[in-house]
Write an enzyme that holds these catalytic residues in place. Sequence first.
Site, PDB file in Angstrom:
ATOM      1  N   HIS A 251       0.859  -1.195   0.000  1.00 36.18           N
ATOM      2  CA  HIS A 251       0.000   0.000   0.000  1.00 36.18           C
ATOM      3  C   HIS A 251       0.890   1.238   0.000  1.00 36.18           C
ATOM      4  O   HIS A 251       1.691   1.433   0.904  1.00 36.18           O
ATOM      5  CB  HIS A 251      -0.907   0.021   1.245  1.00 36.18           C
ATOM      6  CG  HIS A 251      -2.065  -0.921   1.139  1.00 36.18           C
ATOM      7  ND1 HIS A 251      -3.226  -0.769   1.855  1.00 36.18           N
ATOM      8  CD2 HIS A 251      -2.245  -2.037   0.390  1.00 36.18           C
ATOM      9  CE1 HIS A 251      -4.062  -1.747   1.550  1.00 36.18           C
ATOM     10  NE2 HIS A 251      -3.485  -2.537   0.679  1.00 36.18           N
TER      11      HIS A 251
ATOM     12  N   TYR B 186      -9.225   5.463   7.477  1.00 34.90           N
ATOM     13  CA  TYR B 186      -9.357   5.855   8.887  1.00 34.90           C
ATOM     14  C   TYR B 186     -10.380   6.986   8.918  1.00 34.90           C
ATOM     15  O   TYR B 186     -10.164   8.027   8.286  1.00 34.90           O
ATOM     16  CB  TYR B 186      -8.030   6.370   9.434  1.00 34.90           C
ATOM     17  CG  TYR B 186      -6.951   5.307   9.628  1.00 34.90           C
ATOM     18  CD1 TYR B 186      -6.805   4.664  10.854  1.00 34.90           C
ATOM     19  CD2 TYR B 186      -6.068   4.974   8.599  1.00 34.90           C
ATOM     20  CE1 TYR B 186      -5.808   3.710  11.046  1.00 34.90           C
ATOM     21  CE2 TYR B 186      -5.074   4.014   8.782  1.00 34.90           C
ATOM     22  CZ  TYR B 186      -4.942   3.387  10.011  1.00 34.90           C
ATOM     23  OH  TYR B 186      -3.960   2.447  10.202  1.00 34.90           O
TER      24      TYR B 186
ATOM     25  N   PRO C 121      -4.115   0.619  18.710  1.00 33.90           N
ATOM     26  CA  PRO C 121      -3.887   0.113  17.355  1.00 33.90           C
ATOM     27  C   PRO C 121      -3.960   1.160  16.251  1.00 33.90           C
ATOM     28  O   PRO C 121      -3.648   0.867  15.094  1.00 33.90           O
ATOM     29  CB  PRO C 121      -4.999  -0.927  17.180  1.00 33.90           C
ATOM     30  CG  PRO C 121      -6.059  -0.524  18.142  1.00 33.90           C
ATOM     31  CD  PRO C 121      -5.364   0.119  19.298  1.00 33.90           C
TER      32      PRO C 121
ATOM     33  N   LYS D  78       1.162   0.075  15.004  1.00 36.54           N
ATOM     34  CA  LYS D  78       2.569  -0.003  15.404  1.00 36.54           C
ATOM     35  C   LYS D  78       2.921  -1.211  16.299  1.00 36.54           C
ATOM     36  O   LYS D  78       4.098  -1.514  16.477  1.00 36.54           O
ATOM     37  CB  LYS D  78       2.967   1.281  16.153  1.00 36.54           C
ATOM     38  CG  LYS D  78       3.058   2.484  15.251  1.00 36.54           C
ATOM     39  CD  LYS D  78       4.328   2.458  14.421  1.00 36.54           C
ATOM     40  CE  LYS D  78       4.265   3.335  13.191  1.00 36.54           C
ATOM     41  NZ  LYS D  78       4.001   2.624  11.941  1.00 36.54           N
TER      42      LYS D  78
ATOM     43  N   TYR E 207       4.165   6.645   9.883  1.00 37.14           N
ATOM     44  CA  TYR E 207       3.296   5.510   9.556  1.00 37.14           C
ATOM     45  C   TYR E 207       4.080   4.390   8.865  1.00 37.14           C
ATOM     46  O   TYR E 207       3.908   3.222   9.189  1.00 37.14           O
ATOM     47  CB  TYR E 207       2.119   5.956   8.684  1.00 37.14           C
ATOM     48  CG  TYR E 207       1.019   4.913   8.623  1.00 37.14           C
ATOM     49  CD1 TYR E 207      -0.054   4.954   9.501  1.00 37.14           C
ATOM     50  CD2 TYR E 207       1.067   3.861   7.702  1.00 37.14           C
ATOM     51  CE1 TYR E 207      -1.051   3.982   9.470  1.00 37.14           C
ATOM     52  CE2 TYR E 207       0.081   2.886   7.666  1.00 37.14           C
ATOM     53  CZ  TYR E 207      -0.975   2.957   8.549  1.00 37.14           C
ATOM     54  OH  TYR E 207      -1.953   1.990   8.519  1.00 37.14           O
TER      55      TYR E 207
HETATM   56  C1  PHB Z   1      -5.995  -4.206  10.996  1.00 40.18           C
HETATM   57  O1  PHB Z   1      -6.123  -4.487   9.798  1.00 40.18           O
HETATM   58  O2  PHB Z   1      -6.304  -5.015  11.878  1.00 40.18           O
HETATM   59  C2  PHB Z   1      -5.486  -2.862  11.370  1.00 40.18           C
HETATM   60  C3  PHB Z   1      -4.968  -2.026  10.396  1.00 40.18           C
HETATM   61  C4  PHB Z   1      -4.519  -0.781  10.740  1.00 40.18           C
HETATM   62  C5  PHB Z   1      -4.582  -0.356  12.054  1.00 40.18           C
HETATM   63  C6  PHB Z   1      -5.079  -1.195  13.023  1.00 40.18           C
HETATM   64  C7  PHB Z   1      -5.531  -2.462  12.689  1.00 40.18           C
HETATM   65  O3  PHB Z   1      -4.146   0.888  12.370  1.00 40.18           O
END
Ligand code: PHB
Length: 389
Positions: free
Chosen positions: A72, A200, A292, A296, A384
């Site tokens: 990505h 997000y 989450p 990280k 990130y």
């Molecule tokens: C996930 O796919 O579980 C996931 C992806 C990004 C995040 C947290 C969890 O920031």
Amino acid sequence: MRTQVAIIGGGPSGLLLSQLLMKAGISTVVLERKSRDYVLSRIRAGVLEQGMADLLREAGVAERMEREGHVHDGTNLSTAHGMFRVNFKERVGKSVIVYGQTEVTQDLYEAQDALGATIVHEADNVALHDVTTDKPYVTYEKDGQTHRLDCDYIAGCDGFHGVSRPTIPADKRQEFERVYPFGWLGILSRTKPAAEELIYANHPRGFALASMRSDTLSRYYVQVPLTDKVEQWSDQAFWDELRRRLPDEVSQTMETGPSIEKSIAPLRSFVNEPMQWGRLFLVGDAAHIVPPTGAKGLNLAASDVHYLLEALKAAILDKDAGALDQYGPRALTRIWAAMRFSWWMTTLMHRFPDQTDFDQKIQEAELHQLETMESAQITMARNYVGLPY
Ligand code: PHB
Ligand code: APR
């Protein structure tokens, strides 16, 4: 039994460390409390930094990740005013790989099998002894018998609820903690992901995240109050709530279906210092937890493994014992940077119960900066995709 490095915990931290040490000619034994099937049934994170991907390559376990993982180059952020994208590749020349932690763990187990690793599953009552002497050892029970494992060093890779951290006397360590007043309700479903990259979403009803594991497997989350119970949430209620929080153009076309897994996780920032106590070294979730939001957790475990691997190789192969004292300070510098980023992204994207209109305007202003200011995007992208190590 005797080994050079006793590893407590057979999650990603313990397995990756064992794999890299064995490849360097250093012997290991992994003691894991649960069965292999149990460890592989846990659904966890799914975004790998380039540094972690490189470490998996070094460990010889990257073949399936290269084949099945998805690169990505950016991510989407959704606000009350629409959606925008931060292009990591353009801003900082790096990308991330979407590949599940469960898959990483599976690949590590297979690679460990191929090297003939000793991994003891269902090891009960693991206890660490004489950690501050040069002859530490570990005891555990298996099938009703007590066993003793003598070693030179112990790696505490046993997660947040393990025995390693509490082995350090309470007056010799300090815990830094922030508990957030909400959790994430997550589901996994056999559906086509809602978008090509993650979304997000900052929304008046609360945060939402659209993520994925593959072209046919999606992972979604919505922010919920800590008092919510997973049983209260039917699949239909989850999809309805998710649709409200994602941008209309995504909600209208999003595929839904039965959940394969559904759970609520609280959000917490936590660091234990120091990470070393005599010959014990804490690694991964045993030493720190991040919310989450910045993806990280797993990646920090990987950078800890890298620093500890370097230190143990220097101590064991080059007889440079001083290198071990560098482990904690080097790892902690990177950990606190990731703590700050995860805290920032969590604070920016969630609705807090006591949030005032003023707080909300500040969030909106910051999101606007992120949308329009290249320097803000560079800072976000750099964190990130992962700070270098
Ligand atoms: C996930 O796919 O579980 C996931 C992806 C990004 C995040 C947290 C969890 O920031
Ligand atoms: N004895 C032996 N093993 C134990 C003990 C114990 N007393 N306590 C816990 N364990 C095992 C757990 O069963 C688990 O398999 O230690 C392992 C720890 O694994 P994780 O919790 O996955 O922690 P870690 O390997 O550090 O992985 C880092 O990244 O995405 C994040 O939080 C997520 O799991 C993830 C982490």
